[in-house]
Design a protein around this motif. Sequence first.
Motif, mmCIF file in Angstrom:
data_model
loop_
_atom_site.group_PDB
_atom_site.id
_atom_site.type_symbol
_atom_site.label_atom_id
_atom_site.label_comp_id
_atom_site.label_asym_id
_atom_site.label_seq_id
_atom_site.Cartn_x
_atom_site.Cartn_y
_atom_site.Cartn_z
ATOM 1 N N SER A 154 -6.560 15.887 3.427
ATOM 2 C CA SER A 154 -7.741 15.781 4.287
ATOM 3 C C SER A 154 -8.342 17.142 4.582
ATOM 4 C CB SER A 154 -7.354 15.107 5.607
ATOM 5 O OG SER A 154 -6.407 15.918 6.315
ATOM 6 N N GLN A 165 -3.515 10.372 3.863
ATOM 7 C CA GLN A 165 -3.723 11.737 3.363
ATOM 8 C C GLN A 165 -2.432 12.527 3.553
ATOM 9 O OE1 GLN A 165 -6.676 12.478 1.836
ATOM 10 N NE2 GLN A 165 -7.262 10.346 2.290
ATOM 11 N N VAL A 202 -5.734 5.744 8.400
ATOM 12 C CA VAL A 202 -5.316 4.958 7.237
ATOM 13 C C VAL A 202 -6.491 4.075 6.836
ATOM 14 C CG1 VAL A 202 -3.649 3.296 6.328
ATOM 15 C CG2 VAL A 202 -2.940 4.921 8.104
ATOM 16 N N THR A 203 -6.894 4.115 5.585
ATOM 17 C CA THR A 203 -8.031 3.314 5.145
ATOM 18 C C THR A 203 -7.671 1.831 5.138
ATOM 19 O OG1 THR A 203 -7.478 3.297 2.782
ATOM 20 C CG2 THR A 203 -8.683 5.213 3.623
ATOM 21 N N GLU A 204 -8.676 0.983 4.996
ATOM 22 C CA GLU A 204 -8.440 -0.457 4.924
ATOM 23 C C GLU A 204 -7.559 -0.817 3.733
ATOM 24 O OE1 GLU A 204 -12.110 -2.563 4.903
ATOM 25 O OE2 GLU A 204 -12.688 -1.953 6.931
ATOM 26 N N GLU A 205 -7.579 0.012 2.704
ATOM 27 C CA GLU A 205 -6.744 -0.228 1.526
ATOM 28 C C GLU A 205 -5.294 0.181 1.748
ATOM 29 O OE1 GLU A 205 -9.452 2.416 -0.602
ATOM 30 O OE2 GLU A 205 -9.528 0.888 -2.183
ATOM 31 N N ASN A 209 1.006 3.364 2.890
ATOM 32 C CA ASN A 209 1.163 3.802 4.276
ATOM 33 C C ASN A 209 2.646 3.773 4.617
ATOM 34 O OD1 ASN A 209 1.232 4.202 7.006
ATOM 35 N ND2 ASN A 209 0.095 2.350 7.554
ATOM 36 N N ASP A 240 0.853 -1.189 0.000
ATOM 37 C CA ASP A 240 0.000 0.000 0.000
ATOM 38 C C ASP A 240 0.889 1.238 0.000
ATOM 39 O OD1 ASP A 240 0.873 0.373 2.709
ATOM 40 O OD2 ASP A 240 -0.713 -0.979 3.399
ATOM 41 N N SER A 290 -8.209 5.079 -4.590
ATOM 42 C CA SER A 290 -8.445 3.640 -4.503
ATOM 43 C C SER A 290 -7.120 2.923 -4.660
ATOM 44 C CB SER A 290 -9.437 3.165 -5.563
ATOM 45 O OG SER A 290 -8.878 3.261 -6.868
#
Length: 523
Positions: free
Chosen positions: A116, A191, A184-187, A60, A58, A200
């Motif tokens: 964000s 930001q 942090v999104t699940e993906e 992150n 990802d 995405s």
Amino acid sequence: MKKKIMSGLLILVLLIVGITGCGSQQRSDETGSSGDEEGQKTFVFGDTTFNAENGEPDINPHNDNSGWACIRYGVGETLFRFNDEMEMEPWLAESCENVDEYTWKIVLREGISFTSGRVMDAEAVKECLEDLVKNHPRAAENLSIAEITAEDMTLTIRTSIPVPALINYLADPYGCIYDVQAGVTEEGIVQGTGPYRAVSLTTDSEMELVKNENYWNGEPKIDKITVRTISDGDTLTMALQSGEIDAAYGMPYASYPLFENDNYTFTSCETSRVFFGAMNFESPVTSDPAVRKAIAMGIDKEGFVETLLGGNGYPAAGVYPDNVSFGGDVVSAESYDPEGAKQVLEEAGWVDTDGDGIREKDGTSLVLRWLTYPSRQEQPLLAESAQATLGEIGFQVEINNTADHNRIRTDSDAWDIYVSAMVTAPTGDPEYFFKYHCLDSSSNNDGHYHSDRLEELAQEMAKTFDADKRAELAIQMQKVILDDNAYVFCSHLRMSMISKANVTGLTAHPCDYYEITVDLDIE
């Protein structure tokens, strides 16, 4: 024979492209990667390395090596960055003061917001760095942060031990600053402050980016960017030829001639990325100093660079390239000397008693289990080259070329030499490689190498602030590991990106970080 094989492969690629070229080109003309149905400007980037295999599932930056994807694709930025001469300069920071050997005062640049919407101030950066050292072991070890205080736009970092290279470490991709409060999104999307925002992400497949309408350092020129993971070199080649992508990173060198015309543009530079092998000191084979020396003498670096890399690199003398003060000719690795390697093995008792071409000693055959991986397109070629040259001096080289290398390398019983590619000076400082690979405390000391002298020199470097003295220590440290043949450094790479001729602002950089930037454009 190797030249004939490479020529055959290149001809095959040319034939495939020739057969599919007309239909694929029609598709490119119909869809038009430079614009979509709404008239937005779009860009598609193919990359062989954006995958979980390379520690980039990802973007992150606090997750493994994902900071590389975060910074490369224009999502994240660091407090400091490197210019084209690999010199430090402020980026999100405005200035820095080394108050004493434990204290650093950093003034942040005004007028920057995360995607964000939150304003980037000292408190936001403090939150990000505290989360970094909590979740990223290598960063925690490098930075050794004891306390961070924030006041308006001033950040004060106090370390638990002297960290002379602190600013360099803050320029590492794991140092990308993002809005921790936004989460942090699940993906695995964060930001950041960069010119693009991820919307995405599918691991090992692709990521979609859109322009940051409020970017602080100019207006991004592309409305939508797709980063596609294409780990197979032939597939990447045909994707650029057919117009499915606009630019490529990690193109096989054998494919370069296909793009040496007016329809495409190359951007290239010398980097400190090196193909190198780590010896397993727990192996009954490579724990033998004579075997390690013979391996170092039995790999034809010059032949690999000229024949299989097509001259896109140069033989490595040591850890670092010759364009830094602590690299190149200042150290001396073993030269290719197959006859000398045979003599070394003979004197150590490795002899071919049964005439099968493979040496033995005390009932053990000279079998070298070579672990590597395919996402760096030339790694398998290096393995095959070494298999041939080492075979001539009495080795049986068994190649395990697998995407599962990161799991296998943790098992000391599964391999004898682990060959990978690494940017050895990504922070512009010599300490990085040794801290990462060679010390008792190193996270990636895969072969469990130990040297009392190296540990002493590393301790001295850790408290040395003078740049010239650090370079001198780095030279001594390289000589230690080369004398032990703990690692064999094969070649430094010339990194290139290839794009359609109508792409501008895509520029190769020595640190291999900054790819998609605010300057990227497509006509």
